[in-house]
Design an enzyme around this catalytic site. Structure first.
Site, PDB file in Angstrom:
ATOM      1  N   LYS A 111      40.474  28.117  23.948  1.00  0.00           N
ATOM      2  CA  LYS A 111      40.837  29.522  24.176  1.00  0.00           C
ATOM      3  C   LYS A 111      41.211  30.217  22.875  1.00  0.00           C
ATOM      4  CE  LYS A 111      42.308  29.517  29.013  1.00  0.00           C
ATOM      5  NZ  LYS A 111      43.404  29.773  29.945  1.00  0.00           N
ATOM      6  N   LYS A 192      31.504  23.858  32.327  1.00  0.00           N
ATOM      7  CA  LYS A 192      32.271  24.113  33.553  1.00  0.00           C
ATOM      8  C   LYS A 192      31.987  25.511  34.102  1.00  0.00           C
ATOM      9  CE  LYS A 192      36.515  25.579  33.259  1.00  0.00           C
ATOM     10  NZ  LYS A 192      37.932  25.829  33.020  1.00  0.00           N
ATOM     11  N   LYS A 195      35.147  31.757  35.660  1.00  0.00           N
ATOM     12  CA  LYS A 195      35.079  33.188  35.931  1.00  0.00           C
ATOM     13  C   LYS A 195      35.029  34.006  34.646  1.00  0.00           C
ATOM     14  CE  LYS A 195      39.978  32.846  37.027  1.00  0.00           C
ATOM     15  NZ  LYS A 195      40.834  32.402  38.102  1.00  0.00           N
TER      16      LYS A 195
HETATM   17  P1  TYM Z   1      43.034  28.151  36.724  1.00  0.00           P
HETATM   18  O1  TYM Z   1      43.626  29.420  37.235  1.00  0.00           O
HETATM   19  O2  TYM Z   1      42.150  28.215  35.541  1.00  0.00           O
HETATM   20  O3  TYM Z   1      42.239  27.419  37.876  1.00  0.00           O
HETATM   21  C1  TYM Z   1      42.790  27.193  39.166  1.00  0.00           C
HETATM   22  C2  TYM Z   1      42.365  25.828  39.687  1.00  0.00           C
HETATM   23  O4  TYM Z   1      40.938  25.749  39.787  1.00  0.00           O
HETATM   24  C3  TYM Z   1      40.467  24.588  39.117  1.00  0.00           C
HETATM   25  N1  TYM Z   1      39.129  24.872  38.572  1.00  0.00           N
HETATM   26  C4  TYM Z   1      38.035  24.148  38.836  1.00  0.00           C
HETATM   27  N2  TYM Z   1      37.844  23.056  39.595  1.00  0.00           N
HETATM   28  C5  TYM Z   1      36.589  22.543  39.663  1.00  0.00           C
HETATM   29  N3  TYM Z   1      35.528  23.082  39.009  1.00  0.00           N
HETATM   30  C6  TYM Z   1      35.677  24.177  38.236  1.00  0.00           C
HETATM   31  N4  TYM Z   1      34.632  24.696  37.600  1.00  0.00           N
HETATM   32  C7  TYM Z   1      36.974  24.766  38.127  1.00  0.00           C
HETATM   33  N5  TYM Z   1      37.471  25.839  37.459  1.00  0.00           N
HETATM   34  C8  TYM Z   1      38.778  25.883  37.747  1.00  0.00           C
HETATM   35  C9  TYM Z   1      41.490  24.334  38.020  1.00  0.00           C
HETATM   36  O5  TYM Z   1      41.447  23.010  37.564  1.00  0.00           O
HETATM   37  C10 TYM Z   1      42.767  24.672  38.746  1.00  0.00           C
HETATM   38  O6  TYM Z   1      43.213  23.568  39.521  1.00  0.00           O
HETATM   39  N6  TYM Z   1      46.834  26.100  34.126  1.00  0.00           N
HETATM   40  C11 TYM Z   1      46.294  26.313  35.469  1.00  0.00           C
HETATM   41  C12 TYM Z   1      47.255  27.045  36.395  1.00  0.00           C
HETATM   42  C13 TYM Z   1      48.598  26.424  36.521  1.00  0.00           C
HETATM   43  C14 TYM Z   1      48.910  25.238  37.244  1.00  0.00           C
HETATM   44  C15 TYM Z   1      50.320  25.090  37.139  1.00  0.00           C
HETATM   45  C16 TYM Z   1      48.141  24.338  37.978  1.00  0.00           C
HETATM   46  C17 TYM Z   1      49.766  26.909  36.007  1.00  0.00           C
HETATM   47  N7  TYM Z   1      50.802  26.122  36.376  1.00  0.00           N
HETATM   48  C18 TYM Z   1      50.972  24.000  37.733  1.00  0.00           C
HETATM   49  C19 TYM Z   1      48.806  23.244  38.573  1.00  0.00           C
HETATM   50  C20 TYM Z   1      50.197  23.091  38.447  1.00  0.00           C
HETATM   51  C21 TYM Z   1      45.026  27.153  35.367  1.00  0.00           C
HETATM   52  O7  TYM Z   1      44.858  27.904  34.441  1.00  0.00           O
HETATM   53  O8  TYM Z   1      44.196  27.079  36.457  1.00  0.00           O
END
Ligand code: TYM
Length: 326
Positions: A111, A192, A195
């Site tokens: 990022k 991956k 969005k």
């Molecule tokens: P975020 O908002 O990017 O994504 C949310 C969840 O979706 C999963 N994900 C995917 N899984 C499979 N294939 C994909 N292409 C894909 N893209 C996204 C992510 O792994 C995630 O589970 N840092 C985290 C948010 C967060 C969090 C937390 C998660 C903040 N605090 C505490 C768990 C526990 C994030 O940016 O997810």
């Protein structure tokens, strides 16, 4: 009963990657565990956000959680910024996490490489994520593959704190699906699905209209040969499409492969589009109802109160152990 915590950033409409990789597991787990699901708006501001857009995205994500099957009576569904303890423990854990380990996070490296200006918050992001999880003494954290490294750091932080100050935190386990833990881009199946991809053809948004879904799937790249077969290493594109098919249809990959044996990619992709459309349609209808109902704001507020009670117990314990006068 086990505790579960997970979060999603309100940074735009979810993709089916978020849904299949994370949300579907949330829905399953809420029937067997005490679940906390969070809209991590404090994480979203680690990169610039338009305030009006952030507000809309937050409500939209709340609606998407519920439309996808999160039952606010079973799960505590709340916004991170409504529970001040996240910010408080986030700071305390920044003073436990090491600069070196934060710098090794691949998501930070990726990022920060894409931006001219990098905030300190983007760097310390994983300490806040650790706080999210550890506040609730979560046993299990359902996430996609891409969050695995952050989960390992969370475990390291929890163990370090426990070793130094005595048993304080439950050390959480990641919960990552073998099938669907990493849904790939439709255009570059070694990348991956995200969005934030510049090309909208690379992902299916949870709110894409049926015809948009059909078009994106018909244009999705495939591999050489014509055989519908699961082979992650040699056929990443078809393997990804098979994964999406199986999860959207609630079937196994083997079962789907058997159905298309000897038929080539054409019929498979055509049916896949309909399977995805059928999975999204009820979610989209419910989403639209929820967005116009006006019931979400109160729901988030109530849930935040419940979450704060649990979180405060942890914060008090941590502050006392660190030596603050309480
Ligand atoms: P975020 O908002 O990017 O994504 C949310 C969840 O979706 C999963 N994900 C995917 N899984 C499979 N294939 C994909 N292409 C894909 N893209 C996204 C992510 O792994 C995630 O589970 N840092 C985290 C948010 C967060 C969090 C937390 C998660 C903040 N605090 C505490 C768990 C526990 C994030 O940016 O997810």
């Amino acid at each position: 009963m086990k505790r579960v915590f997970s979060g999603i950033q309100p940074s735009g409409t979810l993709t089916i990657g978020n849904y299949l990789g994370a949300m579907k597991n949330f829905v399953r787990l809420q029937n067997e565990a005490e679940c906390y699901f969070c809209i991590v708006d404090l994480h979203a501001i680690t990169v610039p956000q338009d305030p009006a857009v952030l507000r809309t995205n937050t409500m939209s994500l709340a609606a998407m959680y519920v439309a996808s099957g999160i039952d606010p009576k079973k799960s505590t569904l709340f916004a991170q910024s409504h529970v001040r303890q996240h910010t408080e423990l986030g700071w305390l854990l920044q003073c436990i996490a090491y600069y070196g380990e934060l710098g090794r996070m691949t998501q930070f490296k990726d990022k920060s490489a894409q931006r001219d200006v990098v905030t300190a918050g983007l760097f310390t992001y994983p300490a806040l994520m650790a706080a999210d999880i550890l506040l609730y003494q979560a046993d299990l954290v359902p996430v996609g593959e891409d969050q695995k490294q952050h989960l390992e750091l969370t475990r390291d932080i929890a163990e370090r704190f426990n070793n130094r100050f005595g048993q304080t935190f439950v050390v959480p386990e990641p919960y990552i699906s073998k099938v669907g833990g990493r849904i790939m881009s439709l255009e570059e199946p070694t990348k991956k699905m995200s969005k934030s991809d510049e090309s909208a053809g690379a992902y299916i948004s949870m709110l894409d209209e049926p015809d948009v879904v059909r078009k994106k799937i018909s244009r999705a790249v495939t591999d050489s040969e014509r055989e519908v077969r699961y082979d992650d290493a040699n056929k990443p594109a078809i393997s990804n499409l098979l994964t999406i098919y199986a999860l959207c249809a609630d079937r196994t990959v083997e079962d789907v492969v058997a159905q298309y044996a000897g038929q080539g990619y054409g019929p498979f992709k055509k049916d896949l589009a309909e399977v995805v459309v059928a999975a999204l349609e009820p979610i989209q209808a419910r989403y639209r109802e929820l967005m116009s109902s006006g019931e979400l704001a109160a729901l988030l507020r109530d849930a935040a109160e419940r979450a704060a009670e649990v979180a405060e117990v942890t914060v008090q314990d941590v502050k006392e152990k660190l030596g603050f006068v309480v």
